[in-house]
Design a protein around this motif. Structure first.
Motif, short mmCIF file in Angstrom:
data_model
loop_
_atom_site.label_atom_id
_atom_site.label_comp_id
_atom_site.label_asym_id
_atom_site.label_seq_id
_atom_site.Cartn_x
_atom_site.Cartn_y
_atom_site.Cartn_z
N LYS A 131 0.64 -1.35 0.06
CA LYS A 131 -0.03 -0.02 -0.44
C LYS A 131 0.77 0.98 -0.03
O LYS A 131 1.16 2.01 1.01
N GLU A 345 -1.75 -7.83 -11.87
CA GLU A 345 -3.25 -7.40 -10.73
C GLU A 345 -2.95 -6.92 -9.58
O GLU A 345 -2.79 -5.32 -9.35
N ARG A 348 -0.42 -3.78 -10.63
CA ARG A 348 -0.59 -2.16 -10.80
C ARG A 348 -1.73 -1.55 -9.14
O ARG A 348 -2.09 -0.10 -9.07
N SER A 349 -2.62 -2.63 -8.47
CA SER A 349 -2.79 -2.24 -7.25
C SER A 349 -1.79 -1.39 -6.06
O SER A 349 -2.32 -0.79 -5.46
N ARG A 350 -0.38 -2.10 -5.77
CA ARG A 350 0.77 -1.04 -5.74
C ARG A 350 0.97 0.02 -6.30
O ARG A 350 1.46 0.71 -6.08
N GLU A 351 0.36 0.11 -7.71
CA GLU A 351 1.13 1.30 -8.76
C GLU A 351 2.49 1.19 -8.93
O GLU A 351 2.67 2.60 -8.99
#
Length: 691
Positions: A131, A345, A348-351
């Protein structure tokens, strides 16, 4: 500080069994005592590699300390527990340790310090969970609060960690900028070596991510040497891991194996799970390049298992990409697609663009081999877009400019560091520490001498000896000690008080030495010496001169608000100014001048007491009276003045000069009744303690 916190901060050399027997033999201990002893026992057990038993002792310590409302102490133990969990890769447990922390109802300075450390640890936990945006949000909040404080080490740590996060996001310009700020902040700090290690590690990562592998290797070597100097197993394992990875990226596998093996051994010995995950990933890559695919797949699977156990998103992504790549090479395209899609995926969620690039690259190959060319093209186009955003020409140029500036400054610091290290190596540690103490004392003496000379210069025209400023300083320091100030604080006050009238330098002789009454304009000009003195002393980072500035500005304020320059009243007047006001007036009263006779000590004391609640803080007067009454017995400066008074008694029939109006008004008591009756608003004459 809470006495219990002092216990928690102390270092003990007790053996584990000895402390355990003390706990067992003390059934009548209070909850606080139990909490402290269990905290110490837990630390000893963990240092003895009995980590699980130590963790249980710390958890029990938190329960006892929370139960007896020792919340600051409980928070400190929970913080330690969270760090232990995080270093061993137990991310869920680390977060739970912080979540049980209960804040006090009233925010203290100690709690603010603890809250800062809690936020640092929570930001690390968020990062390990993938995060990054939440982690950055915490760091930006810390940055706002730390910029307004004097905690340079924490501010430097914040810059270092933000530099690492921005490197992960591919924002290399921002990353190097934060690292440069960190490097500037750490110079001269006791924690400099540890913080310098963190800066080097992150700068090496930026170099590696931007494709400058040889530069990354050079910096990583420096980081490893720094870790060896610090003698920290965790930092040494981390530095060897990074160096092995950079060597592997540069196509130097033989050298990489040495450092990766060292990192794996250290992480296995000390249970550094996060480092072990990364090392397994690098070994997987190495064995894959050597054609040892089964061994590489086993290492990738082991890394994935560990990453899922500890909740490491970054470790999971890297392991899945490696497994996908190996599955593709083995012809299992379905398994390869499954692993790579899951990795993408999560990336991407962690950028995190770097990890997205790696996943897209492998998916392009998988879809080409399976004949799904449209999907392969889609991933290739996304891949090209991401790479452009990371490696555009303008960004590379800006990174180089910042890096050059960073390295120039680093080279200068390294030259000085090399010289200092050589000196320390040639002398015993005790001698080096003694030298630091002596140089610090020399600096303090030099600063005090400058202050003394400046004080004499300010008083020179009406006190060529400078003894008035010395006596005011001595009296102020003694009053401070009587109030319970530490010896260090009182000594600083004693020196700073000598500059109370430094602004007199700017007052013309015609006003300063005038024997008659001052006009209203002359008195206003005389009053300006407080503001002038404050300006002369302003802008310094020295605690001594900062205190002196406060005193110069406030020592003519009066408790009832009728003083100058700002008409402050009561507690709004700084305590230093209130103390010096009493010391200044007392010395002015008992000192003879060409235009006034000296008052006796008893007369001066009665006047000080009479002005309690008007001119002076009444609580301070109550404390100061005993101090001032005995100064001539305890201090040679005042003894000399007392002897002079005894040898030169006031001639019979001669009147004393009133200390408020400087006139020879009739008086039948030490406190002039004529002044109290009608001269309160008179413009003071040339001599007055108000000056």
């Amino acid at each position: 500080m809470n006495p219990l916190l002092r216990d928690l901060d102390s270092r003990f050399t007790l053996e584990d069994d000895s402390l355990l027997s003390q706990v067992a033999d003390a059934p009548a201990l209070t909850p606080q005592d139990w909490g402290v002893k269990l905290y110490l026992l837990g630390q000893l057990q963990i240092s003895g590699l009995d980590s699980e038993t130590g963790i249980r002792s710390l958890q029990k310590s938190i329960e006892y300390l929370t139960a007896c409302q020792a919340l600051d102490c409980a928070a400190r133990v929970a913080l330690l527990l969270g760090r232990i969990f995080l270093e061993s890769g137990r991310i869920d447990d680390a977060e739970q340790a912080l979540e049980i922390i209960v804040g006090p109802e009233s925010i203290t300075a100690t709690w603010k310090e603890l809250k800062t450390q809690i936020d640092f640890l929570m930001a690390r936990i968020k990062y390990e969970r993938g995060k990054i945006a939440e982690s950055l949000k915490i760091y930006h909040g810390l940055l706002l609060s730390l910029r307004s404080s004097s905690e340079a080490p924490d501010l430097a740590r914040c810059f270092v960690n933000m530099g690492g996060l921005y490197a992960d996001l591919g924002k290399f310009e921002d990353s190097v900028g934060y690292l440069l700020e960190a490097y500037k902040k750490i110079q001269g700090l006791p924690e400099r070596l540890a913080l310098e290690f963190a800066v080097l590690v992150n700068l090496a990562r930026v170099k590696s991510l931007s494709g400058e592998h040889e530069s990354a290797i050079d910096i990583a070597h420096q980081a490893r040497e720094s870790a060896e100097h610090l003698d920290d197993p965790h930092k040494l394992a981390f530095a060897n891991m990074n160096l092995g990875e950079f060597l592997l990226s540069a196509g130097r596998p033989a050298e990489a194996v040495t450092h990766l093996t060292r990192a794996f051994t250290l992480s296995d010995e000390h249970d550094f799970r996060m480092i072990k995950i990364s090392v397994l990933g690098s070994l997987c890559t190495l064995h894959e390049e050597l054609g040892q695919y089964d061994l590489a797949a086993a290492e990738a699977q082991q890394a994935l298992t560990l990453a899922l156990e500890v909740g490491s998103a970054e470790g999971e992504i890297e392991a899945r990409i490696a497994l996908g790549r190996l599955a593709m090479q083995g012809g299992d395209l379905a398994l390869a697609e499954q692993q790579l899609v899951q990795a993408l995926e999560l990336a991407r969620s962690r950028e995190t663009p770097k990890e997205q690039v790696l996943a897209h690259e492998q998916l392009v190959q998988v879809y080409r081999r399976s004949g799904q060319l449209e999907l392969a093209l889609d991933h290739a186009e996304v891949l090209r877009t991401i790479e452009r955003s990371i490696f555009d020409t303008d960004r590379d140029r800006q990174i180089r400019n910042l890096t050059v500036l960073f390295e120039v400054e680093r080279a200068q610091q390294e030259a000085q560091l090399y010289r200092l290290r050589s000196e320390v190596e040639q002398e015993a540690r005790e001698a080096a520490e003694q030298q630091v103490l002596e140089r610090t004392a020399e600096l303090a003496r030099a600063q005090h001498e400058v202050v003394a000379r400046l004080a004499i210069a300010a008083e020179y025209r009406d006190d060529t000896t400078g003894e008035h400023t010395r006596r005011v300083g001595q009296a102020a320091a003694r009053i401070a000690r009587a109030l319970g100030w530490s010896e260090t604080q009182a000594s600083v006050l004693g020196v700073a008080a000598r500059l109370h009238d430094v602004g007199k330098i700017a007052i013309p002789d015609a006003i300063l030495l005038k024997r008659g009454h001052l006009t209203a304009d002359e008195f206003r000009q005389m009053q300006s010496h407080t503001v002038i003195g404050s300006r002369i002393l302003s802008g310094s980072r020295s605690a001594l001169l900062t205190m002196a500035e406060e005193i110069a500005r406030s020592h003519h304020e009066r408790w009832d608000g009728s003083g100058y320059p700002y008409g402050l009243a009561g507690d709004a007047i700084p305590l230093t100014g209130r103390i010096v006001a009493i010391a200044d007036v007392f010395d002015a009263l008992i000192q003879a001048r060409p235009y006034k006779a000296a008052w006796t000590i008893s007369e001066a004391l009665r006047e000080i007491q009479a002005q309690a609640g008007r001119h002076f803080d009444p609580e301070l007067v109550a404390v100061a009276a005993d101090v001032l009454a005995n100064l001539h017995r305890e201090d040679s400066l005042f003894l000399k003045l007392y002897d002079e008074q005894q040898s030169e008694p006031l001639a019979e029939g001669k009147r004393r000069t009133c200390w408020q109006c400087s006139s020879n008004c009739s008086w039948n008591a030490p406190v002039n009744s004529n002044w109290r009756a009608g001269r309160r608003n008179a413009v003071p004459s040339a001599w007055s303690v108000w000056r």
